[in-house]
Design a protein around this motif. Structure first.
Motif, PDB file in Angstrom:
ATOM      1  N   THR A 295       0.868  -1.179   0.000  1.00  0.00           N
ATOM      2  CA  THR A 295       0.000   0.000   0.000  1.00  0.00           C
ATOM      3  C   THR A 295       0.898   1.221   0.000  1.00  0.00           C
ATOM      4  N   GLN A 296       0.642   2.146  -0.941  1.00  0.00           N
ATOM      5  CA  GLN A 296       1.457   3.353  -1.038  1.00  0.00           C
ATOM      6  C   GLN A 296       0.539   4.567  -1.067  1.00  0.00           C
ATOM      7  N   LEU A 297       0.537   5.308   0.039  1.00  0.00           N
ATOM      8  CA  LEU A 297      -0.301   6.497   0.170  1.00  0.00           C
ATOM      9  C   LEU A 297       0.603   7.699   0.378  1.00  0.00           C
ATOM     10  N   GLY A 298       0.716   8.540  -0.670  1.00  0.00           N
ATOM     11  CA  GLY A 298       1.577   9.716  -0.563  1.00  0.00           C
ATOM     12  C   GLY A 298       2.763   9.627  -1.502  1.00  0.00           C
ATOM     13  N   ASN A 299       3.784  10.387  -1.202  1.00  0.00           N
ATOM     14  CA  ASN A 299       4.962  10.536  -2.048  1.00  0.00           C
ATOM     15  C   ASN A 299       5.958   9.418  -1.718  1.00  0.00           C
ATOM     16  N   ILE A 300       5.937   8.354  -2.538  1.00  0.00           N
ATOM     17  CA  ILE A 300       6.679   7.129  -2.201  1.00  0.00           C
ATOM     18  C   ILE A 300       7.306   6.546  -3.458  1.00  0.00           C
ATOM     19  N   LEU A 301       8.530   6.055  -3.333  1.00  0.00           N
ATOM     20  CA  LEU A 301       9.201   5.319  -4.404  1.00  0.00           C
ATOM     21  C   LEU A 301       9.660   3.993  -3.816  1.00  0.00           C
ATOM     22  N   ALA A 302       9.039   2.906  -4.265  1.00  0.00           N
ATOM     23  CA  ALA A 302       9.316   1.584  -3.687  1.00  0.00           C
ATOM     24  C   ALA A 302      10.002   0.685  -4.710  1.00  0.00           C
ATOM     25  N   LYS A 303      11.129   0.111  -4.319  1.00  0.00           N
ATOM     26  CA  LYS A 303      11.874  -0.819  -5.151  1.00  0.00           C
ATOM     27  C   LYS A 303      12.137  -2.111  -4.371  1.00  0.00           C
ATOM     28  N   GLU A 304      11.924  -3.231  -5.056  1.00  0.00           N
ATOM     29  CA  GLU A 304      12.148  -4.535  -4.428  1.00  0.00           C
ATOM     30  C   GLU A 304      11.479  -4.599  -3.050  1.00  0.00           C
TER      31      GLU A 304
END
Length: 364
Positions: A295-304
């Motif tokens: 779950t990504q709520l807002g300013n997020i950069l997700a890797k692996e």
């Protein structure tokens, strides 16, 4: 509605909690029931909207903590008369707040049925809930029964209490046999597999006189204050008198104080989507997830990143995650919380530590 007219149907919404298990999303100054965590409005107003088709606004009552009086007056739906918002002097769990509110409702409106709801529940398919409430009112009006709405479990939760029941074909009732505390995973799995248990939703329906008889029978140490409370309702002495009484009584839930001891409880099967948003994990359960269960709520950069929940309320901040799994990250209200999802039960102990810290208590 089948049997009762609108003048003797009341709803009581319990809204006095501080939401500490949802910290730092929920703060003492603005607890979760006054936050928009889903839908288009704050949670308490979503609860009101859910039932406004069967209860007149004048018959919707809310009980809060005295510390929340100002925020409640400002944010609660203005269709609700302000005299219908009751203030407890302190928190003594659900038995006392229901007892106090019941006496006030009876004084203001006379006898009738009360539907007790929580302000922090997420419910889909509200039409099914409304039908359940109507059925519960009919049962409470025609018998001296306490009615609860059980939720058909969808997984072996260790965070909810359970209700064991059996179906009585003769009377077309689900009869409650016992209430179970929050179980460990093994017992929760057994409950699910037996199909004899539903989740305890904390939603109840009863006649005012019936619940007062139950207080008299099972909680005499609370009931003995009935006359004293009745004599000060809507007088200048009310708050100070209630403060004195609250300082004397024990904190106990309505479940432990009455329901676990009663033999006249009927259960209505709630088969709508329901969740008590009590914890950070619960909050993220109702949010949209990507293919990796993030779950990504807002300013997020997700890797692996897998099975990780991130809430970032700071628009000037970018949260970057690399190579993590099963983590909650919450950035809001000047706090950054990073925790394993399986360790969220430690949060109440931590917030108590923060509460007692001169350095950190400003963050609560």
């Amino acid at each position: 509605m089948k049997n009762s007219n609108i003048s003797n149907k009341f709803v009581l919404i319990l809204a006095g909690g501080n939401g500490t298990r949802l910290w730092p999303i929920s703060l003492k100054s603005k607890p979760k029931q006054f936050l928009n965590l889903y839908g288009n409005n704050i949670m308490i107003n979503e609860t009101i909207k859910r039932v406004e088709s069967i209860f007149e606004y004048k018959n919707i009552f809310i009980i809060i903590n005295k510390e929340q009086e100002e925020i409640a007056s400002r944010y609660i739906d203005y269709n609700i008369p302000r005299e219908n918002i009751f203030c407890e002097p302190s928190s003594k769990n659900t038995a006392m707040c229901i007892f106090y509110a019941t006496l006030k409702i009876k004084d203001m409106r006379g006898n009738g049925t009360i539907t007790v709801l929580s302000s922090d529940h997420y419910i889909e398919q509200k039409e099914k809930l409304i039908e359940n409430i109507k059925d519960g009112i009919d049962i409470a009006n025609t018998t001296e029964n306490l009615v609860t709405i059980g939720i058909k479990p969808s997984y072996p939760s260790t965070g909810f209490g359970y209700i064991k029941f059996h179906y009585d074909k003769t009377n077309n009732y689900n009869i409650v046999e016992e209430f179970k505390e929050k179980p460990n995973y093994e017992n929760a799995l057994k409950y699910i597999e037996s199909k004899e248990y539903f989740w305890n939703s904390g939603m109840f329906i009863w006649n005012i006189d019936t619940i007062l008889k139950s207080f008299k029978k099972f909680l005499p140490d609370l009931y003995k204050y009935q006359e004293e409370i009745k004599n000060v309702i809507n007088t200048k002495k009310e708050f100070n008198t209630m403060q004195t009484i609250y300082n004397k009584i024990q904190a106990i839930s309505i479940d432990k104080g009455i329901l676990e001891k009663s033999d006249n409880i009927k259960m209505i099967r709630g088969e709508f989507e329901w969740l008590d948003i009590g914890t950070i994990n619960d909050f993220f359960k109702i949010q949209e997830k990507d293919q990796l269960e993030n779950t990504q709520l807002g300013n997020i950069l997700a890797k692996e990143t897998k099975k990780t929940n991130v809430l970032n309320k700071d628009e000037n901040c970018l949260i970057v995650t690399i190579g993590i799994e099963n983590i909650n990250i919450v950035n809001c209200n000047n706090v950054i919380l990073i925790a394993n999802k399986d360790k969220m039960n430690k949060l109440p102990v931590l917030t108590e530590e923060i509460k007692n810290s001169k350095k950190y208590n400003k963050y609560l």
